[in-house]
Structure formats: C-alpha cells, structure tokens
Design a protein around this motif. Structure first.
Motif, PDB file in Angstrom:
ATOM      1  N   VAL A 132       3.882  11.108 -14.290  1.00  0.00           N
ATOM      2  CA  VAL A 132       5.030  11.063 -15.184  1.00  0.00           C
ATOM      3  C   VAL A 132       6.152  11.922 -14.638  1.00  0.00           C
ATOM      4  O   VAL A 132       7.322  11.534 -14.661  1.00  0.00           O
ATOM      5  CB  VAL A 132       4.628  11.552 -16.597  1.00  0.00           C
ATOM      6  N   SER A 142       2.419  14.238 -21.103  1.00  0.00           N
ATOM      7  CA  SER A 142       1.356  13.351 -20.619  1.00  0.00           C
ATOM      8  C   SER A 142       0.031  13.838 -21.190  1.00  0.00           C
ATOM      9  O   SER A 142      -0.121  15.017 -21.538  1.00  0.00           O
ATOM     10  CB  SER A 142       1.304  13.328 -19.086  1.00  0.00           C
ATOM     11  N   LEU A 165       1.671   8.629 -20.032  1.00  0.00           N
ATOM     12  CA  LEU A 165       2.914   9.084 -20.640  1.00  0.00           C
ATOM     13  C   LEU A 165       2.770   9.149 -22.159  1.00  0.00           C
ATOM     14  O   LEU A 165       2.242   8.228 -22.789  1.00  0.00           O
ATOM     15  CB  LEU A 165       4.043   8.145 -20.250  1.00  0.00           C
ATOM     16  N   ALA A 208       2.752   5.600 -14.141  1.00  0.00           N
ATOM     17  CA  ALA A 208       2.467   6.062 -15.498  1.00  0.00           C
ATOM     18  C   ALA A 208       3.357   5.336 -16.509  1.00  0.00           C
ATOM     19  O   ALA A 208       2.901   4.942 -17.592  1.00  0.00           O
ATOM     20  CB  ALA A 208       2.666   7.571 -15.591  1.00  0.00           C
TER      21      ALA A 208
END
Length: 396
Positions: free
Chosen positions: A188, A232, A238, A379
């Motif tokens: 992320v 996260s 995420l 992500a």
C-alpha cells in the motif's frame, strides 16, 4: 550519516566548482563509511572524515583524465584538516540545485534522493522498481543537465530563490505521494520514501521558516503519515479511511501537524499545501468516520479547486459531495472531468463507488473491475476486486 551527505556535497562543490564530480565522490565516501564505521567506530569528526575521503576520491577521478591536470594540482594542494572548520551548511543549496527547473520531476526526485538523501543508486532503483542501470542513467543525465545549464553552485536569491523553493516543495510533495500511495508494487505504501520526504521537508522548513507553504507541506505530510499504522491489515490489504481503526493513528504526529498548520495559516496567503493539510486535519480530528465534518471539507475542496484547477481535486471534491449531498449529485461532479481522467483507475474507482452508493450495483461493479484492471499497485488492485465482488453479491 545520510544527513551529512548534502553538507559534504556542498563543501566540495563550493571549493572545486564541480557539483557533478563532487556528488559522485561523496557517494563513494558514503559507501566507504558504510563499510568501515560499523567495524572501526564512527570517527570523532564524521563530516571531516567524509570530506577527506571524498576529496581523495575526487583526486582519483581527475587523475584518470590527463586534460584535467590543473584541477588535479588544485585538489592535491588542498590539505584537509583533521577536523572540519566549515560551519556553513549547504544542504538547502544542494536541495535547490537538485530541483533545477530544467529537470523533469522524476529526475529531480532521483537526484535529490542521492545527493541530499544519501541513498545509493541501487536503493533508489529498488524504491522505484526500475533496473539499477536505468536509474544510474537517469541520475547521470540529470547532473549533465545541471552542468550544461552553467549554473554556479550558490544559493539563489530573490525571485529565483522563491521559485526554486517552490520547485523543491513540488519535488518533495511528489516524493511523499509515491511513498504514501505507491504507484506500483505489492505494498500500500513505501514508508522509506514517505519518511525520507518528511526528513527533507523538515530540513527545508528549518532553512525557510518564514515560508508558509513549506510549513503547510510538512503539516500535510505529518497529518497523512499519522494514519500509516491503520492503512493496511496484517496481510497487507488496503484499509479505506472510513474503515480504519483510528485509535492506531499517531496522535503525536497529528498534534505536530496541527501546530504547523496553525503557524502556516497565520503566516499569510493560503496556498494549495495548506488547503490540503486543512482538509486532512478535518479528517484526523474526527473520532469516527461518521463524525467527519463533510461540509467543511467540501468548502475547503472548493477553495483548493479554485487555486489549482486540478481535475484530481475535482474528483476528490466529488467524494465530499457524495458524503454531504448524496451520490447522485456527486456523479455529476465526476462526469465534469471524464474527458481528462476517464481512463484512469482513480476516476473509474470513484464513479464505480458512487454508482454502488446510488443503488446501481452491477454498473458500479463493472467500473470497479475496470479500475482494477488498470491499477498498478497490487494492494489497491485487490481492494478494487474485493469491492466489486461485494457489489455483485449485494445485487437484488
């Protein structure tokens, strides 16, 4: 050690008038320090050690070029003392030189990370997920561009200084964004990049404390960075802002960011970084997502849109419109920038989310799936696929 890099680059550049070679020599000195200091201990005067080592490296570089014997003699004649008597810190000069207006933002970021951040070419290449030779060529071209400009190594003054500070802020802003929302790769965020941007921005603010936008930029970085622990989950997925555990946010960073923002707003004209920081602060003050003052955020986005004319700001304003006035009103705002952003994953994702909020689950899922197909961060791609699946599952 990394904080000494721009100081040593500055000392050598001022003494010998060759930023290009000085930066290469300092990189060699930093690598030597990384090899020797862990085993032998940090020297009593680490900056003098780096200056001496880098100067010797300069001599080696110039000895290899017979046409530069005059410069070789000049280096050989300079005896570096055991301690460094130079009290002047050239860090800001190096930063502003790396943010030369003739450089592309990508080249300026890479050169800044090397000359000011003290990162190796390999580390920078890894951060941006490109081969090391590619990054080496980018940095070499950036330095060649600065050399070709003929600009001397000195602190710019007057309007030129103000323009260069603005350029430096833009470079640090882009660097932070790449760390906060990695454009590619499995994670992320890239904490190493975002924290380096914060470190460099602190340095900039220390040198130009009267610059309100520099204060605003640092405030923005800290207010965003405070959310890092909650962005996260344990598997690296995420977590959207509305679903984050806000008890995990860094309260100390939020307080510091708020204080900096107050100083910035009291300093004079309000600019885009201050407005972005103000929007972020409204989010950070809310104990829960439901407590968010969306009307205040909507007003601030209107001001920011007027300052920047940036279609991404319009897209973000659409999200605020959805929360304050409903998704149908927000869809009209999103459609205003379709011609400029319609093929990007961000536009597709926002419109897909709004369609889902408006009860059009299938159409919303289709757009989220299209957004996932063009997203380059793994992500984020997984998150978009998951949201699309939830919309399809919610179909009546």
């Amino acid at each position: 050690m990394r904080s000494l890099a721009p100081q040593v680059v500055g000392i050598l550049s001022r003494r010998f008038g060759d930023f290009h070679s000085a930066e290469d020599a300092v990189q060699e000195a930093l690598l030597a320090a990384a090899r020797h200091w862990p085993a032998e201990g940090v020297p009593e005067e680490p900056r003098a050690w780096l200056v001496t080592t880098a100067s010797r490296r300069l001599l080696d570089l110039w000895r290899s070029d017979a046409a530069r014997r005059e410069r070789e003699a000049r280096v050989a004649a300079w005896e570096v003392p055991a301690y460094d008597p130079v009290d002047h810190d050239d860090s800001l000069t190096v930063l502003l030189l790396c943010c030369h207006p003739s450089l592309t933002p990508g080249s300026a970021i890479a050169l800044t990370l090397r000359a000011v951040g003290g990162l190796t070419t390999a580390e920078i290449a890894q951060a941006f997920l490109v081969p090391e030779p590619t990054m080496a060529q980018r940095i070499s071209r950036a330095k060649a561009t600065i050399r070709a400009s003929g600009e001397p190594f000195r602190m710019p003054s007057g309007a030129d200084r103000d323009a260069r500070v603005r350029s430096a802020m833009h470079v640090l802003y882009l660097l932070y964004n790449e760390g906060y929302v990695s454009s590619r790769g499995p994670h992320v965020q890239r904490v190493d990049l975002s924290r380096e941007a914060i470190r460099l921005c602190r340095m900039l603010v220390a040198e130009v404390p009267e610059q309100a936008e520099a204060l605003g930029l640092l405030a923005l970085m800290l207010l965003l960075e405070a959310r890092g622990p909650a962005r996260s989950d344990a598997r690296g997925n995420l977590v959207p802002l509305a679903e984050q555990d806000r008890t995990r946010w860094d309260a100390a960073l939020i307080r510091e960011g708020e204080d900096l923002l107050a100083r910035a707003l009291a300093a004079g004209a309000v600019g885009e970084y201050q407005l972005q920081a103000a929007i972020t602060a409204v989010h950070d003050r809310a104990a829960t997502a439901a407590d968010t003052e969306w009307e205040e955020i909507l007003t601030l986005y209107g001001l920011l849109e007027g300052v920047t004319g940036n279609p991404v700001v319009t897209l973000n304003r659409a999200v605020a419109v959805a929360m304050a006035r409903g998704p149908r009103a927000a869809l009209a705002v999103v459609d205003e920038v379709e011609d400029r952003l319609g093929t990007t994953h961000r536009w597709l994702a926002v419109r897909g989310q709004l369609l889902g909020m408006a009860g059009q689950s299938v159409a919303g899922a289709e757009l989220l799936e299209r957004a996932a197909a063009v997203a380059t961060n793994e992500a984020e791609r997984r998150h978009l696929v998951s949201r699309a699946a939830r919309l399809r599952a919610a179909r009546p």
